[in-house]
Design an enzyme around this catalytic site. Structure first.
Site, mmCIF file in Angstrom:
data_model
loop_
_atom_site.group_PDB
_atom_site.id
_atom_site.type_symbol
_atom_site.label_atom_id
_atom_site.label_comp_id
_atom_site.label_asym_id
_atom_site.label_seq_id
_atom_site.Cartn_x
_atom_site.Cartn_y
_atom_site.Cartn_z
ATOM 1 N N CYS A 1 29.192 -25.000 8.620
ATOM 2 C CA CYS A 1 28.955 -23.784 9.397
ATOM 3 C C CYS A 1 29.877 -22.676 8.888
ATOM 4 O O CYS A 1 31.095 -22.878 8.772
ATOM 5 C CB CYS A 1 29.217 -24.050 10.875
ATOM 6 S SG CYS A 1 29.163 -22.557 11.904
ATOM 7 N N TYR B 1 2.346 1.901 -3.396
ATOM 8 C CA TYR B 1 1.296 2.338 -4.313
ATOM 9 C C TYR B 1 0.951 3.805 -4.052
ATOM 10 O O TYR B 1 0.795 4.598 -4.985
ATOM 11 C CB TYR B 1 0.060 1.457 -4.129
ATOM 12 C CG TYR B 1 -1.090 1.793 -5.050
ATOM 13 C CD1 TYR B 1 -1.216 1.191 -6.293
ATOM 14 C CD2 TYR B 1 -2.067 2.715 -4.666
ATOM 15 C CE1 TYR B 1 -2.267 1.494 -7.139
ATOM 16 C CE2 TYR B 1 -3.122 3.034 -5.500
ATOM 17 C CZ TYR B 1 -3.229 2.412 -6.740
ATOM 18 O OH TYR B 1 -4.270 2.720 -7.559
ATOM 19 N N ASP B 2 0.816 4.159 -2.753
ATOM 20 C CA ASP B 2 0.473 5.542 -2.409
ATOM 21 C C ASP B 2 1.537 6.517 -2.897
ATOM 22 O O ASP B 2 1.232 7.640 -3.322
ATOM 23 C CB ASP B 2 0.297 5.675 -0.895
ATOM 24 C CG ASP B 2 -0.973 4.997 -0.396
ATOM 25 O OD1 ASP B 2 -1.848 4.693 -1.231
ATOM 26 O OD2 ASP B 2 -1.076 4.758 0.826
ATOM 27 N N LEU C 1 -10.530 7.250 -0.600
ATOM 28 C CA LEU C 1 -10.248 8.297 0.377
ATOM 29 C C LEU C 1 -8.869 8.890 0.112
ATOM 30 O O LEU C 1 -7.929 8.174 -0.229
ATOM 31 C CB LEU C 1 -10.282 7.732 1.804
ATOM 32 C CG LEU C 1 -11.638 7.287 2.350
ATOM 33 C CD1 LEU C 1 -11.462 6.690 3.739
ATOM 34 C CD2 LEU C 1 -12.619 8.453 2.394
ATOM 35 N N LYS D 1 -9.294 2.163 10.765
ATOM 36 C CA LYS D 1 -9.282 1.806 9.344
ATOM 37 C C LYS D 1 -8.938 0.316 9.230
ATOM 38 O O LYS D 1 -7.777 -0.075 9.335
ATOM 39 C CB LYS D 1 -8.283 2.658 8.565
ATOM 40 C CG LYS D 1 -8.337 2.428 7.053
ATOM 41 C CD LYS D 1 -7.385 3.363 6.321
ATOM 42 C CE LYS D 1 -7.476 3.153 4.814
ATOM 43 N NZ LYS D 1 -7.099 1.782 4.412
ATOM 44 N N ASP E 1 0.816 -1.217 0.000
ATOM 45 C CA ASP E 1 0.000 0.000 0.000
ATOM 46 C C ASP E 1 0.848 1.264 0.000
ATOM 47 O O ASP E 1 0.548 2.245 -0.688
ATOM 48 C CB ASP E 1 -0.925 0.010 1.223
ATOM 49 C CG ASP E 1 -2.058 -0.996 1.093
ATOM 50 O OD1 ASP E 1 -2.220 -1.561 -0.011
ATOM 51 O OD2 ASP E 1 -2.779 -1.220 2.089
ATOM 52 N N CYS F 1 24.497 -26.594 13.899
ATOM 53 C CA CYS F 1 25.948 -26.703 13.805
ATOM 54 C C CYS F 1 26.414 -27.725 14.835
ATOM 55 O O CYS F 1 25.967 -27.707 15.994
ATOM 56 C CB CYS F 1 26.590 -25.342 14.073
ATOM 57 S SG CYS F 1 28.367 -25.402 14.367
ATOM 58 N N LYS G 1 -13.946 11.512 9.611
ATOM 59 C CA LYS G 1 -15.053 12.037 8.813
ATOM 60 C C LYS G 1 -15.672 13.245 9.503
ATOM 61 O O LYS G 1 -15.761 13.286 10.737
ATOM 62 C CB LYS G 1 -16.140 10.967 8.638
ATOM 63 C CG LYS G 1 -15.663 9.682 7.958
ATOM 64 C CD LYS G 1 -16.757 8.623 7.967
ATOM 65 C CE LYS G 1 -16.268 7.334 7.329
ATOM 66 N NZ LYS G 1 -17.268 6.244 7.445
#
Length: 678
Positions: free
Chosen positions: A406, A35-36, A82, A114, A32, A424, A288
């Site tokens: 290792c 994308y924003d 929004l 949200k 997100d 190990c 809101k």
């Protein structure tokens, strides 16, 4: 200056691709936050060059086209996206824009968590659910009525005097507990797992077979009325929420009424601190304007209402490139793979490395060097790689394999049968294993030696001053004097910490020794029965396993450790260093008032700290654990209790005690405090 039209074309094509994968395929290619960032860049360039705005630009529409898997549904009113705010200053700028339009400040706000799920629309005619649809492109969604009818939180008929027509908007989400269970079952079935709860919810709702939807832990929060006919005349959004609640619709109780922007900011700060304790995934707060008249006057742009904004928390999931996979060797020899990443800002910090847990997890997630991967960091949680984001047709590197040697000591790495972890075989000759053991030994969960962190451990190992935990108790000021950064005060602080560690309770020493499978709870139970290392060493595996809450696995691990001659030599040297190898005998016999009870604490207690809580319970025959489950006898709630533990206790019907009730329970037992057990 480069031609902005070229960048606009690239941005629009990229965003259209991401919209299609997110809205239509339920397979996001980008997080997100990423994308924003692209969206903001596109909007900024278009604002600076309005002559380049086209009717098909992503900024001129709400979402993406709907899938052909379901029948289309025309929404009665369009659904908007929004606009976002990511700082208090941006909230202030949002209010100033509305103030200019209204000639005054709006008359109060409503703040709502949200929820990160799938937006849906429910239409009720004469109180009966007629259709349920996805958001789609905002104008047309997909008919998923049959699937939504399987959710018990979606009423099929409204309560009371229902309106003739009601269209409501909501968010279908998957509980975090349900998400973990779904991924666990998919891993066991060799099926691909979901990257996050949002994707899982979207994939679960958009199923052709409603029985699949019904089998998953889905819920809904309803947050708005899109259309209301034949109902009461409402003036404020808060009144709308109350009305929807009266009709039997599920409204989030975390929503609040805020008189002004300062109260909005305070709620945002509160949610930022507390949202990890919620039983569902959230990524911000929706704010809101409360007055519906103000909402009408403010109106909307082509994409978003001017009277609402989404305040986004710092991203907790981002997509970045997996540069490499390496392993670390822990104190038990466990070889743990970790990811080297293209640095990315996630969860409030720059992340360049993330855990991959174990070899099986790498294979199940099928992450490979060069992949684009989802990285998650929630709060203080260690960053982890969730899974790959695959681009169809793109070549990938070969699957990763655990190294045979290792990287720290060249010893063979072996994976015992029926274990998930490779180890190990170099013992404490492995410098990484010794380093991690020394740090664990001195950590707050072990002997709690203040000042003996990784930096000091590395210094002592480099100089050869310590070769094992017991050597710590033979350190003196001469080991630090004259060194850069080591003054008289810091030396005294460390030596005082070492002296205090000599007198720690026996259970702490047991934990500090790093015995496999033995944690603080088990150590307390053992030392409540056997009060010295001598007694524990003499106890048989059967003796230890007979202690309620220990069992065969822990008992076998403890006796195996105690029987090892090297470990016996370590205990002897600890004794020579002045470490207490026994607890003092109690002045009087403590009654076993909590025999058979399992207790969990959340929040702070005034009478004792967490260590004291566990000791008091173990001494009285009970068991202290860290999480609420079906076997928990009671949850003790102190100051500022965790929301998730309280919610889990309420869900299971587990008694919740105050600190006063807990102290009475310690003294008198469960009679009159806890319900009778069958």
């Amino acid at each position: 200056m480069s031609d902005p039209s070229h960048r606009l074309e690239d941005l629009r094509a990229e965003i259209r691709l991401y919209d299609h994968h997110y809205y239509v395929l339920d397979a996001p290619l980008i997080d997100d936050a990423g994308y924003d960032e692209l969206w903001r860049e596109l909007a900024k360039i278009e604002a600076e060059h309005p002559e380049l705005v086209t009717v098909d630009s992503p900024t001129q529409r709400v979402g993406a086209s709907v899938s052909e898997l379901f029948s289309p549904v025309q929404h009665l009113r369009p659904l908007f996206s929004l606009d976002n705010a990511v700082s208090p200053d941006e909230l202030g700028a949002w209010e100033h824009r509305m103030e200019r339009m209204l000639g005054r400040r709006p008359e109060g706000y409503v703040c709502e968590p949200k929820v990160d799920g799938l937006a849906v629309v429910l239409t009720y005619r004469d109180g009966v659910l007629e259709v349920g649809a996805t958001r789609g492109d905002g104008e047309v969604g997909e008919d998923i009525t049959a699937n939504l009818r399987t959710l018990s939180s979606v009423p099929l008929r409204l309560l009371g005097d229902a309106p003739s027509l009601l269209e409501v908007r909501g968010e279908v989400y998957m509980t975090l507990e349900g998400f973990d269970e779904l991924n666990r079952s998919r891993r066991e079935a060799d099926q691909p797992t979901f990257a996050n709860a949002r994707n899982a919810a979207a994939g679960s709702v958009r199923q052709k077979d409603p029985r699949v939807t019904a089998s998953r832990a889905l819920e809904i929060w309803v947050y708005q009325a899109g259309l209301l006919q034949g109902g009461p005349s409402l003036q404020r959004h808060w009144e709308v929420l109350d009305y929807l609640k009266s009709l039997g619709l599920r409204v989030n109780p975390g929503s609040v009424l805020a008189p002004g922007l300062e109260e909005v900011k305070a709620y945002v700060e509160q949610m930022l601190e507390e949202h990890h304790g919620l039983p569902y995934q959230t990524d911000g707060v929706v704010v809101k304007v409360d007055s519906l008249a103000d909402q009408d006057e403010l109106g909307a742009t082509a994409r978003a209402p001017r009277w609402a904004v989404a305040y986004k928390f710092p991203p907790e999931e981002r997509v970045t490139t997996l540069r490499g996979i390496k392993i670390n060797i822990g104190r038990t020899g466990a070889a743990t793979p970790f990811a080297e990443l293209e640095p990315v800002f996630v969860g409030g910090a720059n992340v360049g490395m993330a855990t991959l847990h174990n070899e099986d997890q790498v294979h199940q997630k099928d992450v490979r060097v060069g992949d684009r991967v989802v990285v998650r960091r929630a709060g203080d949680v260690i960053p982890e790689v969730v899974g790959p984001v695959l681009t169809p047709g793109k070549d990938r590197s070969p699957p990763w394999e655990m190294p045979r040697k290792c990287p720290f000591c060249e010893s063979t790495i072996e994976r015992p049968e029926e274990e998930a972890v490779a180890r190990c075989t170099g013992g404490l000759a492995c410098p990484s294993r010794l380093r991690e053991w020394l740090f664990h030994f001195s950590s707050r969960g072990g002997m709690d030696i203040e000042g003996l962190g990784y930096k000091t451990v590395d210094l002592l190992l480099r100089d050869g001053a310590v070769q094992g935990p017991a050597d710590v108790f033979f350190l003196g000021s001469e080991h630090f004097e004259g060194r850069r950064g080591w003054g008289e005060r810091s030396i005294r602080k460390l030596l005082d910490g070492i002296e205090a560690a000599r007198h720690r309770p026996l259970w702490r020493l047991l934990v500090a020794l790093g015995i496999r499978h033995l944690g603080p709870g088990g150590a307390r139970l053992i030392t409540a029965r056997y009060r010295s290392m001598e007694q524990i060493t003499a106890a048989t595996e059967e003796d230890l396993a007979a202690i309620d809450g220990i069992g065969e696995t822990i008992a076998g691990s403890v006796t195996e450790w105690m029987d090892d001659p090297d470990n016996q030599e370590l205990l002897a040297r600890l004794g020579e260093g002045g470490v207490s190898l026994a607890d003092p005998e109690p002045s009087e016999e403590i009654p076993r008032t909590l025999s058979g009870l399992t207790l969990v604490v959340t929040g702070g207690l005034e009478a004792m700290n967490r260590d004291g809580f566990g000791q008091a319970i173990a001494a009285r025959g009970g068991r202290a654990t860290s999480s609420v489950s079906s076997v928990t006898s009671a949850l003790v709630a102190g100051a500022s209790p965790g929301a998730s533990k309280l919610a889990k206790a309420e869900q299971l019907g587990t008694p919740i005690l105050t600190e006063e009730q807990f102290l009475a329970l310690l003294e008198h037992g469960p009679g009159g405090i806890l319900p009778d057990r069958e």
